[in-house]
Scaffold this active site. Structure first.
Site, PDB file in Angstrom:
ATOM      1  N   ARG A  32      51.596  24.039   4.259  1.00  0.00           N
ATOM      2  CA  ARG A  32      51.348  25.487   4.207  1.00  0.00           C
ATOM      3  C   ARG A  32      49.887  25.727   4.562  1.00  0.00           C
ATOM      4  O   ARG A  32      49.030  24.879   4.321  1.00  0.00           O
ATOM      5  CB  ARG A  32      51.642  26.027   2.808  1.00  0.00           C
ATOM      6  N   GLY A  33      49.589  26.910   5.067  1.00  0.00           N
ATOM      7  CA  GLY A  33      48.201  27.271   5.392  1.00  0.00           C
ATOM      8  C   GLY A  33      47.678  26.468   6.565  1.00  0.00           C
ATOM      9  O   GLY A  33      48.435  26.029   7.431  1.00  0.00           O
ATOM     10  N   GLY A  51      58.334  30.030   8.794  1.00  0.00           N
ATOM     11  CA  GLY A  51      58.722  31.322   8.212  1.00  0.00           C
ATOM     12  C   GLY A  51      57.790  32.444   8.614  1.00  0.00           C
ATOM     13  O   GLY A  51      57.078  32.381   9.623  1.00  0.00           O
ATOM     14  N   THR A  80      63.541  30.039   7.256  1.00  0.00           N
ATOM     15  CA  THR A  80      63.388  30.148   5.808  1.00  0.00           C
ATOM     16  C   THR A  80      64.752  29.974   5.194  1.00  0.00           C
ATOM     17  O   THR A  80      65.736  30.543   5.671  1.00  0.00           O
ATOM     18  CB  THR A  80      62.822  31.501   5.334  1.00  0.00           C
ATOM     19  N   ASP A 127      65.553  31.156   2.487  1.00  0.00           N
ATOM     20  CA  ASP A 127      65.871  32.372   1.726  1.00  0.00           C
ATOM     21  C   ASP A 127      66.681  33.400   2.522  1.00  0.00           C
ATOM     22  O   ASP A 127      67.179  34.361   1.959  1.00  0.00           O
ATOM     23  CB  ASP A 127      64.592  33.038   1.225  1.00  0.00           C
ATOM     24  N   GLU A 181      65.496  32.288  -7.994  1.00  0.00           N
ATOM     25  CA  GLU A 181      64.210  31.930  -8.621  1.00  0.00           C
ATOM     26  C   GLU A 181      63.239  33.101  -8.765  1.00  0.00           C
ATOM     27  O   GLU A 181      62.390  33.114  -9.648  1.00  0.00           O
ATOM     28  CB  GLU A 181      63.526  30.819  -7.816  1.00  0.00           C
ATOM     29  N   ARG A 192      67.487  22.151  -0.606  1.00  0.00           N
ATOM     30  CA  ARG A 192      66.647  22.344   0.571  1.00  0.00           C
ATOM     31  C   ARG A 192      66.503  21.064   1.399  1.00  0.00           C
ATOM     32  O   ARG A 192      66.194  21.104   2.576  1.00  0.00           O
ATOM     33  CB  ARG A 192      65.267  22.788   0.070  1.00  0.00           C
TER      34      ARG A 192
HETATM   35  O1  F6P Z   1      60.017  30.351   1.263  1.00  0.00           O
HETATM   36  C1  F6P Z   1      61.061  29.472   1.182  1.00  0.00           C
HETATM   37  C2  F6P Z   1      61.065  28.741  -0.129  1.00  0.00           C
HETATM   38  O2  F6P Z   1      62.089  27.815  -0.028  1.00  0.00           O
HETATM   39  C3  F6P Z   1      61.252  29.634  -1.353  1.00  0.00           C
HETATM   40  O3  F6P Z   1      62.553  29.922  -1.681  1.00  0.00           O
HETATM   41  C4  F6P Z   1      60.589  28.820  -2.412  1.00  0.00           C
HETATM   42  O4  F6P Z   1      60.109  29.598  -3.449  1.00  0.00           O
HETATM   43  C5  F6P Z   1      59.477  28.168  -1.704  1.00  0.00           C
HETATM   44  O5  F6P Z   1      59.882  28.034  -0.374  1.00  0.00           O
HETATM   45  C6  F6P Z   1      59.056  26.894  -2.364  1.00  0.00           C
HETATM   46  O6  F6P Z   1      58.449  26.025  -1.458  1.00  0.00           O
HETATM   47  P1  F6P Z   1      57.369  24.922  -1.851  1.00  0.00           P
HETATM   48  O7  F6P Z   1      57.620  24.523  -3.253  1.00  0.00           O
HETATM   49  O8  F6P Z   1      57.561  23.855  -0.869  1.00  0.00           O
HETATM   50  O9  F6P Z   1      56.047  25.588  -1.679  1.00  0.00           O
END
Ligand code: F6P
Length: 512
Positions: free
Chosen positions: A219-220, A244, A273, A275, A374, A434
């Site tokens: 991420r980032g 995403g 994603t 989601d 969640e 996932r």
């Molecule tokens: O954005 C997608 C997603 O799968 C969300 O449902 C979840 O909250 C998040 O990513 C968690 O991802 P990580 O724990 O890898 O940051």
């Protein structure tokens, strides 16, 4: 969402109805009028300005008069390299000579083909927004031997990422004869801080059978200038970005910089994603697999709770802001008694609350299963644990464990208030779901996404994303998929179907 924090009162109906309806009212105003600028046509509705970019004459015969027709036709077009590099040469598409496509009636998509965003219309209503149809074009803007492509994967995992990687590599190689493909390792920051990986059909041959991403992800790490410097230094001219919402915004920024520097680089986004909350497209890849995999957890919860006295199973599924996985998994299972999602506020105590419903179901059936997205009830959890708000590297709020919290709340209530023993079984399969490989349907879907991206890049489009709109694949301006996220509309019939199948409380004062 304007949500009352009281655990025992129905939240405000008006606030979430307004939210649910706000996106869909976009085209309910009178016909747009047009203001013309070179290359850009700004179409203003009563609510939002929409800009439709017309492409250079090199790549589209859709004339602007048609775009400005007073039947309300709007083309939301994607940028093309010739917008800022008008003299780019073209070459015949190698698919012309492909044996596989030899008897296909229409190997190439007509440049006039567009897809309507709305297919349920009324007689006399404006034709509305359209997107360019994805697929191979007769002319390409890259010589295959001069293509140097790269693929990067960013953000959280989702079933099917490896399939998309595989099919980009195989699509480039088998359909266009491209041999020079790099994998950028570890997400955006991999452009400037990691090694790259050579990709070819042999390397990716069986990766679709594995979950995760062979390129790793993060991420980032998005530094536009550093990334584009790196693209230039490495001589990359096609960039495929799988990720995403935030990742697609990053792809748009990369394209803007490419355009500013006038580089002949095609930037293609493949939205991802688990989601399923990406706007405009029908569904995101991996979603079907996730719903299917969630059945295993729900089945396990059901088996557990029906084997004990007063068993209450809680299954937490992913869905930060949207409850699509929870809703579809619930609808598919029929073993779920109650589904809680972020879009539908709930409360615990009092008439019409969750505790009352649990008690009723235990009395009727001796057990029950709750599926929980969640992101549901986060306000309650943070209030009860008094935790400071934290964010992940993508800027998303880190979620607290609503599953654990709810398990404890139900247990405490029945033991202390009702003096009744309940058997709580909490299952959190989120990461297990996932991490699985994509199912057969998602594999085919990922293939179409990857091939659409490859055709689009070869045809000289840049700064676009791909995805199905009403079952046909389209090239969509990146900002259209990032400006809003999809949520479950409580006012749609699908949520009503769910309520009708579970018979759960609606947690609303419908008289409001
Ligand atoms: O954005 C997608 C997603 O799968 C969300 O449902 C979840 O909250 C998040 O990513 C968690 O991802 P990580 O724990 O890898 O940051």
């Amino acid at each position: 969402m304007d949500l009352s924090l009281s655990l025992s009162s129905p939240p405000n109906l008006h606030s979430f109805l307004t939210k649910s309806l706000s996106f869909s009212t976009r085209f309910h105003k009178p016909l747009p009028f047009f203001t013309c600028y070179p290359q850009i046509y700004s179409i203003t509705t009563g609510y939002h300005p929409i800009t439709a970019q017309t492409s250079n004459q090199n790549n589209t015969p859709i004339d602007t008069a048609a775009a400005a027709d007073d039947d309300g036709f709007i083309l939301e077009d994607v940028p093309h390299l010739t917008n800022f590099l008008p003299d780019l040469p073209t070459y015949p598409n190698p698919l012309k000579y492909s044996q596989a496509y030899a008897i296909v009636k229409n190997t190439f998509v007509s440049p006039e083909d567009v897809l309507a965003q709305q297919i349920v219309v009324q007689k006399g209503s404006p034709r509305g927004v359209h997107f360019r149809r994805a697929g191979p074009r007769e002319k390409v803007y890259f010589k295959p031997e001069e293509v140097r492509a790269c693929i990067v994967t960013c953000g959280g995992l989702c079933p099917g990422i490896n399939t998309v990687i595989r099919e980009i590599v195989c699509g480039l190689n088998y359909m266009y004869g491209v041999n020079n493909i790099l994998g950028i390792e570890g997400g955006y920051r991999g452009f400037y801080s990691k090694n790259t990986m050579e990709l070819n059909p042999k390397v990716v041959n069986d990766i679709h059978k594995r979950g995760g991403t062979i390129l790793q992800t993060s991420r980032g790490g998005h530094d536009t200038n550093k990334i584009v410097d790196n693209i230039q230094d490495r001589g990359i001219n096609q960039v495929y970005i799988i990720g995403g919402d935030g990742t697609q915004k990053g792809a748009a920024a990369i394209f803007k910089e490419v355009e500013k520097r006038r580089l002949p680089v095609a930037v293609a986004g493949i939205p991802k994603t688990i989601d399923n909350d990406i706007a405009v497209i029908d569904k995101s890849f991996g979603f079907d697999t996730a719903v299917e995999e969630a059945q295993r957890a729900i089945n396990a919860a059901h088996v557990e709770v029906e084997s004990v006295e007063n068993g209450v199973g809680i299954v937490k599924l992913m869905g930060r802001y949207s409850g699509f996985i929870a809703m579809f998994a619930t609808l598919a299972s029929r073993d779920v008694d109650c589904c809680l999602i972020p879009e539908s506020p709930f409360y615990l105590e009092g008439q019409g609350g969750l505790f009352e419903f649990v008690q009723r179901r235990l009395k009727e059936n001796g057990h029950m299963v709750i599926v929980l997205a969640e992101g549901a009830g986060q306000e309650y959890v943070s209030q009860s644990v008094n935790a400071p708000e934290e964010k992940d590297a993508s800027g998303n709020k880190l979620l607290l464990d609503v599953g654990l919290w709810l398990t404890q709340q139900i247990k405490d209530y029945f033991t202390t208030v009702k003096k009744m023993a309940v058997n709580m079984k909490y299952i959190d399969p989120t990461y297990m779901i996932r991490a699985v490989p994509s199912n057969a349907y998602d594999n085919i879907y990922c293939t179409l996404l990857a091939q659409s991206a490859v055709h689009g890049a070869m045809a000289g489009y840049s700064g676009f994303t791909v995805g199905p709109v009403n079952s046909r694949h389209a090239y969509i301006p990146i900002e259209r998929v990032t400006e809003a996220t999809n949520v479950v509309k409580l006012t749609d019939r699908m949520w009503a179907r769910l309520l009708a199948s579970t018979n759960q409380p609606i947690f609303l004062d419908i008289h409001e």
